[in-house]
Write a protein that holds these residues in place. Sequence first.
Motif, mmCIF file in Angstrom:
data_model
loop_
_atom_site.group_PDB
_atom_site.id
_atom_site.type_symbol
_atom_site.label_atom_id
_atom_site.label_comp_id
_atom_site.label_asym_id
_atom_site.label_seq_id
_atom_site.Cartn_x
_atom_site.Cartn_y
_atom_site.Cartn_z
ATOM 1 N N THR A 92 0.844 -1.204 0.000
ATOM 2 C CA THR A 92 0.000 0.000 0.000
ATOM 3 C C THR A 92 0.875 1.247 0.000
ATOM 4 N N GLY A 93 1.955 1.207 0.792
ATOM 5 C CA GLY A 93 2.874 2.337 0.842
ATOM 6 C C GLY A 93 3.532 2.595 -0.505
ATOM 7 N N VAL A 94 3.968 1.515 -1.151
ATOM 8 C CA VAL A 94 4.605 1.650 -2.467
ATOM 9 C C VAL A 94 3.627 2.279 -3.455
ATOM 10 N N LYS A 95 2.410 1.794 -3.414
ATOM 11 C CA LYS A 95 1.402 2.260 -4.373
ATOM 12 C C LYS A 95 1.071 3.741 -4.135
ATOM 13 N N LEU A 96 1.018 4.125 -2.860
ATOM 14 C CA LEU A 96 0.708 5.521 -2.548
ATOM 15 C C LEU A 96 1.866 6.434 -2.946
ATOM 16 N N ALA A 97 3.104 5.922 -2.769
ATOM 17 C CA ALA A 97 4.267 6.742 -3.091
ATOM 18 C C ALA A 97 4.370 6.959 -4.594
ATOM 19 N N ASN A 98 4.037 5.951 -5.357
ATOM 20 C CA ASN A 98 4.100 6.079 -6.821
ATOM 21 C C ASN A 98 2.981 5.251 -7.455
ATOM 22 N N PRO A 99 1.800 5.848 -7.620
ATOM 23 C CA PRO A 99 0.638 5.079 -8.112
ATOM 24 C C PRO A 99 0.828 4.526 -9.518
ATOM 25 N N LYS A 100 1.843 5.026 -10.249
ATOM 26 C CA LYS A 100 2.028 4.527 -11.619
ATOM 27 C C LYS A 100 2.619 3.122 -11.645
#
Lengths: 325, 506
Positions: A92-100
């Motif tokens: 979730t953190g990874v996705k929030l940091a870079n949603p692409k």
Amino acid sequence: MKTLHVDQFTAGYCPEEAGFTLERYAGEQPRWCKGCGDYAILVALEKLLALKKIPSNQVVCVSGIGCSSRFPYYLKTFGFHGIHGRALPISTGVKLANPKLTVVTVMGDGDCFSIGLGHWMHAVRYNPNLLVLVLDNEIYGLTKQQTSPTTPLGTKTKTTPKGPYIPPLNPLKLIMGATGVSFVAQTATWMPGHVSATLAKGMEHSGLSFIRILQRCPIFSPQAFGQGGKEREGFCFLTHEQGILLEDNLQNMAESLPHDPRDFSAAQALVQQTEDAEKGFTPLGLIFQALNRPSYEEVRFRSISHPSPEEKAELLLDKLKPFEI
Amino acid sequence: MEDQLWSWLQGEEWKSPLFLEVQEALGMGKELDLAGEEIDSAQLTQALHPSQSQGMERESSWNRVLKALSGALVLKGGGDPQDYFAAYDQHMRYALQALALIRGKEAPTTWQELSNRDFAFIPPVILYFRIDELNDPVLRQLGELMRQEREFKLILVQTQIHATVSRLGRSVTLNPHWDVGFWGLFFRTYFVLQIPAHLPALKTEVQRAVSSPRPALISIYAPADLALSELALRTRAFPYLRYDPEEGLCWQATLDLSYNPEPRQLWALEANQEELNLGHFLFRQNPSAFTPFMGDGVPVRDWLEAEGTKPVFLSMDQQKWTLTPTQQEKILSQIQLWGNLQAMAGQAKGGDPGLVVDWEEKIDLERQKAVTKALQTLSAKLLGVTSVDFTGSELKLNLGSHGEETKTKREKSRLEKPLPVAQSSETAWIETPLCTACDECTGINPRIFAYNQDKQAYVKDPAAGPYADLVKAAEKCSASIIHPGAPLNPKEKNLEKWIQRAAKLG
């Protein structure tokens, strides 16, 4: 001092001219046991990334602990071998940091359904755009045969030599009861075509795509799921034009059951039946999909305003106004 | 290619002959000579020079005439059929006004009363569909458009054919083959054209269909790579066909197959005299669906004509490939379709022996006999009967004296099992598409087993190791898809034991 820009690093790591072949996504030589179903999932994932032409530097594979969680080493993408049960918060953190980025989360049954259960439920509720694979072999394999939450009654393990004392957890029933569930599917490693089709469907979904992949451990749970589909009857393909479409060679491998994955009540009724001792069956295919749920990053980035540098300066001046002399 | 087609259709003005004449007259300032055409030339001339007495009203009417006659109405399909009906009716209203203006009071009041000759003056209404999937909305729209009276020219463009079609789960084998061109034949008043896009005659053929005084269904195969289109024609995967009901009453007169290579032969041949079949087309589209074949096998054509042989697919570079039951079925079904087309078009009929024929006809007769014989063999094998008579006007089936009992074991098994065993039990083989890549077999003997480019295992060389390794791998295989076949070395140690273990695998 010469600084290494992140683009230079990724460009060297993943040359475009390499083409979208399977080799491009193949990392280290897998160290799983011969006969393990994890190989089928790894190949299916590599094929899917190649098919979708996703550059490997745009993919992050996050895992917890267990045999399945060795995925990040074997996939030549960015990876994060997390701690036990915590793969989903990291993802979730990874996705929030870079949603692409395309984020693939790989967990085992012990990892997700036991120590990670709290994170699992909340990740489902948050609904970030992740492809979540839970490789369920009904045993803790890496630590050599301890009871996991899905170990069925009667299975002798090192921790329960006479078999578990209580019935196993039904993860399908649990997730279909979770608030905000948006995608639930089930597949099995002995049907590689079905695994590929299910992963593709999950990747196309916007939101948390939960895919439970049934498999056996050839060493510690060879009997799981009827010796990996060899003996057990009761597997059933869920068929619907919006569901997982079947290849020709799968037609005769199980019975079929028409099921509309857009119908929440039907999906709940379906997973209820999977626990029925007499009439119970194992559905394979898309159990539920909700198309209209926003993903967590959509919600977050919609609600947060991003002021321009000029606006920031004005806001700062506003704050400083009371201190004017 | 598809974009080129669309822009060509839009660019092509499809002008009516009358319009061209009017335009020429306007440009040259000369008098129209239309007396023989039942056209009121006085009124037309008056309309052409409105400035003296008619005023603005006449001028705007004339503009409408020109608009209605100036070009085809080309619309993209996919919308609500009712919108197309409205557009069609509007187009026809203008056209009727145009005719009324030209002819005075004699012109019909509704477009349904128009004669063929009148229609020749009116530019067509063309609907263009991109159709790669025959889903419900497309079926519904096409059905609705075709079943009513309006004379649409439907152009259906496909960019892929014979692709791997997934479908909903069924326990029986139902190959969803569909040739949208044949659907046009269902509506027997339709002009039907099925044509691959690479043919130089594409434009003239489409123009012919569009200018026919009938509704038309034009199915075009236009892949991005035109070489694929050519291969589709040569392998009979997408045969050219034109059905023009104006040509006559019998199928022989109305059905034309002339642009197909060797239209009188069942198989088109490669340069090396090997037959081309649907397999070549499937192989070109997706080579990874094929796995190498070890052992003895004969090409599909020979397999159909000789008992006791195993089918194998020979690619253009003479390499042998395994044919899965589904692929066998597809190849057979497609060649049977072509054979039936030939029979309908009169390309395969036996001829009348009572006629005096010259030597050229004799040669044709021999060819036809060969085709008929091949068709009989093919159909007999497919239908499970001892012989089929294509020579008369009716199709006669001879079930033999004992009916069911006369079927050979092989024919029987092929009929009864939708998925027969793809290979002889004598050769080791793997159901490659079901391989889970678990490294079990390649770990036991990497000389016998290997992975293909899709990372799925196949038998590279069954003779590269002991039979024991084949049996062990089959026992260990997590997907149970390895078939060890029969041992190749009769002197191998403990062979009986391994044969017994192999027998348990089934």
